[in-house]
Scaffold this active site. Structure first.
Site, PDB file in Angstrom:
ATOM      1  N   LYS A  85       0.853  -1.196   0.000  1.00 37.42           N
ATOM      2  CA  LYS A  85       0.000   0.000   0.000  1.00 37.42           C
ATOM      3  C   LYS A  85       0.885   1.241   0.000  1.00 37.42           C
ATOM      4  CE  LYS A  85      -3.875   1.924   2.690  1.00 37.42           C
ATOM      5  NZ  LYS A  85      -4.674   1.768   3.938  1.00 37.42           N
ATOM      6  N   SER A 158      -9.624   1.797   2.976  1.00 31.39           N
ATOM      7  CA  SER A 158      -8.740   2.537   2.085  1.00 31.39           C
ATOM      8  C   SER A 158      -7.718   1.651   1.352  1.00 31.39           C
ATOM      9  CB  SER A 158      -7.995   3.604   2.875  1.00 31.39           C
ATOM     10  OG  SER A 158      -7.159   2.995   3.837  1.00 31.39           O
ATOM     11  N   SER A 182      -9.867  -0.545   7.185  1.00 33.62           N
ATOM     12  CA  SER A 182      -9.249  -0.351   5.868  1.00 33.62           C
ATOM     13  C   SER A 182      -8.527  -1.558   5.274  1.00 33.62           C
ATOM     14  CB  SER A 182      -8.278   0.830   5.912  1.00 33.62           C
ATOM     15  OG  SER A 182      -8.984   2.037   5.849  1.00 33.62           O
TER      16      SER A 182
END
Lengths: 473, 88
Positions: A85, A158, A182
């Site tokens: 990420k 996210s 997330s």
């Protein structure tokens, strides 16, 4: 032709499968990595999971891994291609956190998780909501990511880019971060496995901070076994993060006791999701588990509590972005004007909204009414779990109340968007470990269930989750 | 006022959508007023940490990449706007 067939098959392997093939020298890490780079080249045009593809770094790491394998010095993750990420730092690689503010930011050091995974192959950095604030990846300052199961829908957020990359075979596993859901919500939306470890189990050094008392890094994988492998590789105390520790607790389980919170099956839960999760619970019951209906009475306040604490911490953490030491976007006549110009232009609307909300809830006149109050409600939420875990080993419920929604569907309704995290935020407030695993489909869209365990009992979480997964497959 | 503290230009009054979103979220978090928290301690931090000290010796770090990120520098020092204005 044999070679082409081999290339096609390589990208859907699990860690364990890829590891044994690398070990038996059926293919090299360079071949495996090249297969993924080709896959990204072909597939990511429609999915848009990656913000940056690190071809050069990946091939260099793959070559180094092949050397190690040749010498017989490999461990389970040596030469395994993965995605990170884009809020975790890989030295010399761009790290944007999904924000325009960091468009040209090159990481000067490695995050601890990156150091720990340095024998893997980093294929690239994945898309996210700006500074990890969002539930759909639509708040990325760069572009939206599509859900590989239905391109018109969001992958969740996210960590949506990481989830989409795993689900579309553009990496073997990925790292995500979870502040209020997330990792688990996008894993659920994309039909993969996602683990949020206990607070403190994994070092946060080199993770761009959103809300420091809630953030945790965790694995997003194709199955539970892989999540366990990655978790064991990244966990542990780190002198660079004073909140990290080496704790691991065990509880002897003869007959599994499962708690089913009545508050997780109320208003607002999609009917098909309810049915799938209840079917999974019946499966456990048929296989000898004891089912207890339990109550987590402060559940209805968890989201409100979260939307005070997380923005408060974010407003302090994001104060460092001023365009002075890095990330200059604009100039200003005076110093104060310089700050204002850079922050106004650098942050997107959702981030600004949360900074202002957090500044408000921390301000002198409102601190007691909002922030302090939320910290007390947090205690009650934590105690709810502690009481329940005296009776049960694990809590099972849905990961998300809704199926993956369409891109654009909720952008005008922030509260509805926030509600998609209703079952996940309590876990962060209480600092517990939780895993989301697939448990069915509705019209082709994945459904996920969440298993929650007492702090530092990830081992039990894996054991209980695997019972469902192994028997079903 | 609040957006000034947060070092953001005055967004709320300029942006109707943001203003609407902001008040709907504030309304929602006001839900916490219902909860009785008398005699409840605060939980600000969940970590099992204890204070960690390092030896008080200079650590040599490679600053090249950090210097590289600076928008403007002179002799390896960061150039910034002046903090005090002439009248101060």
């Amino acid at each position: 032709m044999r070679c082409l067939k081999k290339m096609i098959d390589l990208t859907n392997l699990t860690i364990k499968q890829a590891h044994s093939s690398l070990k038996e020298k059926r293919f090299s890490s360079v071949e495996l990595t090249q297969a993924f780079l080709n896959r990204i080249d072909e597939k990511d045009k429609e999915i848009k999971a990656y913000l940056t593809v690190t071809t050069e770094l990946a091939l260099k790491q793959a070559k180094a891994a092949d050397e190690k394998i040749k010498k017989g010095e490999m461990d389970i993750l040596t030469g395994i291609p993965c995605a990170i990420k884009d809020n975790m730092m890989i030295k010399n690689i761009k790290c944007t956190a999904g924000s325009k503010f960091l468009e040209n930011y090159i990481s000067p050091y490695n995050a601890t998780v990156i150091e720990k995974l340095k024998d893997c192959v980093f294929l690239g950095k994945t898309n996210l909501d700006e500074f990890a604030m969002g539930s759909s990846c639509e708040n990325s300052a760069y572009f939206s990511t599509s859900n590989p199961r239905d391109l018109e829908r969001v992958p969740g957020g996210s960590s949506g880019g990481s989830a989409a990359a795993v689900a579309s075979d553009q990496c073997i596993f990925a790292l995500g971060s979870d502040t209020g859901g997330s990792i688990r919500q996008p894993a659920c939306f994309c039909g993969i496995t996602g683990l949020k470890p206990t607070y403190g189990a994994v070092s946060r050094y080199g993770l761009i901070a959103f809300a420091s008392s809630l953030d945790q890094i965790g694995p997003m994988t194709k199955n539970i076994e892989d999540a366990e492998i990655v978790f064991n590789a990244i966990k542990g105390i780190d002198k660079m993060d004073s909140t990290s520790c080496d704790e691991a607790r065990n509880r002897e389980i003869n007959k599994i006791k499962i708690g089913v919170p009545k508050e997780y099956f109320g208003k607002g839960l999609d009917f098909e999701i309810e049915k799938a999760v209840k079917d999974a619970i019946s499966f456990y019951e048929k296989n000898g588990a004891e089912i207890h209906e339990i109550s987590l009475p402060h559940t209805e306040y968890a989201l409100a509590c979260y939307y005070i604490i997380a923005p408060s911490e974010a407003s302090a953490n994001l104060a460092r972005f001023d365009g002075i030491r890095y990330g200059k976007i604009s100039s200003g006549e005076s110093l104060i004007d310089y700050y204002l110009q850079n922050r106004t232009k650098g942050f997107g609307d959702e981030v600004k909204k949360r900074i202002i909300l957090g500044t408000y809830t921390l301000s002198a006149g409102y601190y007691d009414e909002y922030y302090k109050k939320a910290l007390k409600v947090r205690t009650l939420i934590k105690q709810d779990f502690e009481k329940v875990f005296e009776k049960v080993d694990v809590i099972i419920g849905p990961t998300s109340p809704c199926l993956p929604f369409k891109i654009g569907e909720l952008v005008d309704d922030p509260l509805a968007m926030y509600l998609s995290d209703i079952y996940t935020v309590s876990v962060n407030l209480a600092g517990l470990p939780a895993i989301s695993i697939p448990c069915g489909k509705s019209n082709g869209l994945p459904i996920g269930m969440q298993l929650i365990a007492p702090a530092f009992m990830e081992n039990n979480l894996f054991k209980i989750a695997k019972l469902y997964d192994n028997t079903r497959n | 006022m609040i957006s000034k503290i947060a070092k953001l230009a005055n967004l709320i009054s300029e942006n109707k959508k943001m203003e609407k979103d902001f008040s709907s979220i504030l309304d929602y978090v006001n839900k916490l007023k219902e909860v009785d928290v008398s005699n409840v301690e605060e939980t600000a931090n969940l970590s099992c940490s204890i204070n960690v000290f390092r030896k008080d010796i200079e650590e040599k770090k490679d600053n090249a990449l950090i210097l590289e990120l600076m928008p403007e520098k002179r002799n390896n020092y960061l150039v910034v706007n002046e903090v005090f204005e002439e009248n101060d």
